[in-house]
Design a protein around this motif. Structure first.
Motif, PDB file in Angstrom:
ATOM      1  N   GLU A 148      -7.980  10.250  -5.478  1.00  8.71           N
ATOM      2  CA  GLU A 148      -6.546  10.107  -5.218  1.00  8.71           C
ATOM      3  C   GLU A 148      -6.285   9.236  -4.000  1.00  8.71           C
ATOM      4  O   GLU A 148      -5.386   8.387  -4.006  1.00  8.71           O
ATOM      5  CB  GLU A 148      -5.923  11.494  -5.020  1.00  8.71           C
ATOM      6  N   ALA A 149      -7.078   9.409  -2.940  1.00  8.38           N
ATOM      7  CA  ALA A 149      -6.868   8.606  -1.740  1.00  8.38           C
ATOM      8  C   ALA A 149      -7.164   7.136  -2.011  1.00  8.38           C
ATOM      9  O   ALA A 149      -6.456   6.248  -1.515  1.00  8.38           O
ATOM     10  CB  ALA A 149      -7.749   9.124  -0.599  1.00  8.38           C
ATOM     11  N   GLN A 150      -8.199   6.856  -2.791  1.00  8.67           N
ATOM     12  CA  GLN A 150      -8.489   5.469  -3.154  1.00  8.67           C
ATOM     13  C   GLN A 150      -7.343   4.875  -3.964  1.00  8.67           C
ATOM     14  O   GLN A 150      -6.976   3.716  -3.775  1.00  8.67           O
ATOM     15  CB  GLN A 150      -9.790   5.397  -3.963  1.00  8.67           C
ATOM     16  N   ARG A 151      -6.782   5.673  -4.863  1.00  8.14           N
ATOM     17  CA  ARG A 151      -5.661   5.183  -5.676  1.00  8.14           C
ATOM     18  C   ARG A 151      -4.477   4.805  -4.804  1.00  8.14           C
ATOM     19  O   ARG A 151      -3.871   3.743  -4.986  1.00  8.14           O
ATOM     20  CB  ARG A 151      -5.244   6.255  -6.702  1.00  8.14           C
ATOM     21  N   ARG A 152      -4.142   5.672  -3.843  1.00 10.67           N
ATOM     22  CA  ARG A 152      -2.987   5.396  -2.978  1.00 10.67           C
ATOM     23  C   ARG A 152      -3.215   4.135  -2.155  1.00 10.67           C
ATOM     24  O   ARG A 152      -2.297   3.308  -2.009  1.00 10.67           O
ATOM     25  CB  ARG A 152      -2.716   6.598  -2.063  1.00 10.67           C
ATOM     26  N   GLN A 153      -4.405   3.992  -1.597  1.00 10.88           N
ATOM     27  CA  GLN A 153      -4.679   2.804  -0.790  1.00 10.88           C
ATOM     28  C   GLN A 153      -4.637   1.545  -1.637  1.00 10.88           C
ATOM     29  O   GLN A 153      -4.042   0.529  -1.236  1.00 10.88           O
ATOM     30  CB  GLN A 153      -6.052   2.921  -0.126  1.00 10.88           C
ATOM     31  N   ALA A 154      -5.251   1.590  -2.818  1.00  9.18           N
ATOM     32  CA  ALA A 154      -5.269   0.410  -3.685  1.00  9.18           C
ATOM     33  C   ALA A 154      -3.865   0.050  -4.148  1.00  9.18           C
ATOM     34  O   ALA A 154      -3.503  -1.134  -4.212  1.00  9.18           O
ATOM     35  CB  ALA A 154      -6.184   0.663  -4.889  1.00  9.18           C
ATOM     36  N   LEU A 155      -3.059   1.056  -4.466  1.00 10.73           N
ATOM     37  CA  LEU A 155      -1.683   0.797  -4.906  1.00 10.73           C
ATOM     38  C   LEU A 155      -0.885   0.133  -3.799  1.00 10.73           C
ATOM     39  O   LEU A 155      -0.148  -0.838  -4.040  1.00 10.73           O
ATOM     40  CB  LEU A 155      -1.017   2.102  -5.348  1.00 10.73           C
ATOM     41  N   ALA A 156      -1.028   0.640  -2.579  1.00 10.93           N
ATOM     42  CA  ALA A 156      -0.301   0.051  -1.450  1.00 10.93           C
ATOM     43  C   ALA A 156      -0.710  -1.408  -1.249  1.00 10.93           C
ATOM     44  O   ALA A 156       0.138  -2.277  -0.992  1.00 10.93           O
ATOM     45  CB  ALA A 156      -0.562   0.857  -0.178  1.00 10.93           C
ATOM     46  N   GLN A 157      -2.007  -1.693  -1.384  1.00 11.21           N
ATOM     47  CA  GLN A 157      -2.448  -3.075  -1.208  1.00 11.21           C
ATOM     48  C   GLN A 157      -1.981  -3.952  -2.355  1.00 11.21           C
ATOM     49  O   GLN A 157      -1.569  -5.099  -2.156  1.00 11.21           O
ATOM     50  CB  GLN A 157      -3.978  -3.128  -1.093  1.00 11.21           C
ATOM     51  N   SER A 158      -2.035  -3.427  -3.584  1.00 14.71           N
ATOM     52  CA  SER A 158      -1.605  -4.228  -4.743  1.00 14.71           C
ATOM     53  C   SER A 158      -0.113  -4.515  -4.700  1.00 14.71           C
ATOM     54  O   SER A 158       0.363  -5.461  -5.333  1.00 14.71           O
ATOM     55  CB  SER A 158      -1.961  -3.505  -6.050  1.00 14.71           C
ATOM     56  N   GLU A 159       0.642  -3.707  -3.956  1.00 14.37           N
ATOM     57  CA  GLU A 159       2.089  -3.918  -3.832  1.00 14.37           C
ATOM     58  C   GLU A 159       2.453  -4.726  -2.593  1.00 14.37           C
ATOM     59  O   GLU A 159       3.625  -4.844  -2.249  1.00 14.37           O
ATOM     60  CB  GLU A 159       2.805  -2.560  -3.809  1.00 14.37           C
ATOM     61  N   GLY A 160       1.437  -5.289  -1.920  1.00 16.73           N
ATOM     62  CA  GLY A 160       1.724  -6.232  -0.849  1.00 16.73           C
ATOM     63  C   GLY A 160       1.590  -5.702   0.555  1.00 16.73           C
ATOM     64  O   GLY A 160       2.072  -6.351   1.501  1.00 16.73           O
ATOM     65  N   GLY A 161       0.937  -4.536   0.756  1.00 14.89           N
ATOM     66  CA  GLY A 161       0.815  -3.983   2.097  1.00 14.89           C
ATOM     67  C   GLY A 161       0.129  -4.924   3.070  1.00 14.89           C
ATOM     68  O   GLY A 161       0.651  -5.209   4.154  1.00 14.89           O
TER      69      GLY A 161
END
Length: 449
Positions: A148-161
């Protein structure tokens, strides 16, 4: 020196310019209830007309007969409002291999279409300005996320973090550059040139600490790659039994014979949504044969590169082996075989006491691993570095800016250091020519992404 594209890179660039339409299975291979077939390129409309006789309303799912092969949902995304920025379609059909094969072959019957290569849809999205390189990398991490933590980090980066962070820094660098260039243009007017240089230095000195702080944070890389724990200790302390107990399956061979473990054995755990990689290693002792000696060398090497070492002590031994040093890696002492020692015989507690055989104390060990991993992985952070590529470029940015603030350089050389810093920062997001890294990034994707 400008990078010379490889044959594959040149061919892909030529294919993109020639307007080829690509087709691929975008969902997982194998039998499934539903399969998604993705099409992108200028012939997408022609492919749809060939398969279903018309083109559906944009972005509305339509149930259609597909090429006399199957009935399924068809989605039409006219460019540039699509993932790739081109005309694009997705066909949702039944997931049998025969169905997928027939639909793909029917799509490829249209002139100007071919099978997509790994990562080619994402690459077209990048080339058409839909994604920057950090967002592409985040998308790849999102596809492969296991916790779950990997998913959140990857999602944030894929959305332009990361993109927002680096673009903000790039804007500051451009401001510093413009000030330095203005100072060079008015070099005959000492007061103007000095003021411009001073203002430029102020901008850089405000930026440098933030880059240093960003580089010091390794939590993003730990989260992406996993928090690495090495089980180490003397032979027969129960290291392999502990690994099996943590994995809840027989991963390693357990034997009373000393030196059974010769190589490193890893298991991947999900503890509280955090990825933790636990490695069992050879028992550390003097002597042994050539194979065991190599195993011991690998054990020490792996421990010195870990985030945490579990030093396993035989609780039933009259002479427990103390933990050696493993560089700066923290060591947690774990006393095993508590089932063989009565409460009265146990010495003062040092670290954790467990029994891999009965399970006593294992919950506490798992909780401690989760706590240690949580300290090393900042899951609440904003946009940490997630890849070695980011770190390498940012180190080059930092070093150039440090040289810039060196008052011993003349104005032209200081201005050049700003250009170098901006160049490396631009490579992070793909704002400048980064052809040499594109192949490595997009090769991580499966075909259809």
């Amino acid at each position: 020196m400008k990078h010379s594209p490889t044959h594959d890179e040149a061919r892909r660039a030529e294919a993109s310019q020639s307007g080829e339409t690509i087709v691929a299975l975008a969902s997982g291979a194998g039998v499934a209830a539903v399969a998604v077939i993705r099409i992108s390129g200028p012939q997408t409309r022609a492919v749809l007309e060939h398969l279903i006789g018309s083109v559906p309303v944009p972005r509305e799912a339509a149930l259609r007969r597909i090429g006399g092969i199957d009935r399924g949902l068809v989605l039409w995304f006219p460019g540039p409002a699509s993932f790739t920025g081109e005309d694009m379609a997705e066909l949702q059909v039944h997931g049998g291999r025969a169905v997928v094969k027939a639909v793909v072959e029917a799509a490829l019957a249209t002139v100007g279409t071919r099978l997509a290569e790994p990562g080619e849809f994402a690459r077209r999205a990048f080339e058409n300005g839909k994604l920057d390189l950090t967002e592409v990398e985040g998308l790849a991490d999102l596809v492969s996320a296991e916790t779950e933590a990997q998913r959140r980090q990857a999602l944030a980066q894929s959305e332009g973090g990361l993109r927002h962070l680096y673009e903000g820094w790039r804007a500051e660098l451009l401001k510093a550059q413009s000030l330095m260039e203005a100072g060079l243009d008015f070099s005959d007017e000492a007061d103007v040139a000095d003021d411009a240089t001073r203002l430029s230095v102020d901008v850089v000195q405000g930026l440098l600490p933030r880059i240093e702080t960003h580089l010091a944070d390794q939590s993003g890389e730990r989260l992406r790659d996993g928090f690495r724990v090495v089980i180490a200790g003397p032979p027969n302390a129960g290291k392999s039994s502990i690994l099996n107990a943590l994995a809840k399956r027989d991963v390693a061979i357990v034997s009373e014979e000393a030196g059974t473990t010769r190589d490193v054995i890893e298991v991947h755990l999900d503890i509280g949504g955090l990825p933790i990689i636990v490695a069992d290693t050879a028992g550390l002792r003097e002597g042994g044969g050539a194979v065991e000696s190599e195993g011991i060398r690998r054990a020490v090497s792996r421990a010195e590169a870990a985030d945490l070492v579990l030093w396993i002590v035989d609780g039933a031994s009259s002479n427990p082996v103390p933990a050696p040093g493993f560089g700066e890696v923290p060591v947690l002492t774990v006393t095993n075989k508590s089932d063989l020692v009565s409460g009265a015989e146990r010495g003062p507690a040092s670290g954790l006491t467990i029994s891999a055989k009965t399970g006593e104390g294992l919950e506490g060990l798992v909780a401690e691993l989760g706590r240690r991993a949580g300290e090393g992985i900042d899951v609440q952070g904003g946009a940490p570095i997630t890849r070695t590529r980011h770190r390498v470029e940012l180190v080059s940015v930092r070093d150039a800016l440090k040289r810039f603030v060196n008052h011993g350089l003349d104005a032209e050389l200081r201005a050049e250091e700003l250009r170098i810093a901006a160049h490396h920062l631009g490579r992070l997001t793909g704002r400048i020519d980064v052809e040499e890294v594109l192949g490595a990034i997009f090769s991580e994707f499966c075909i259809g992404k």
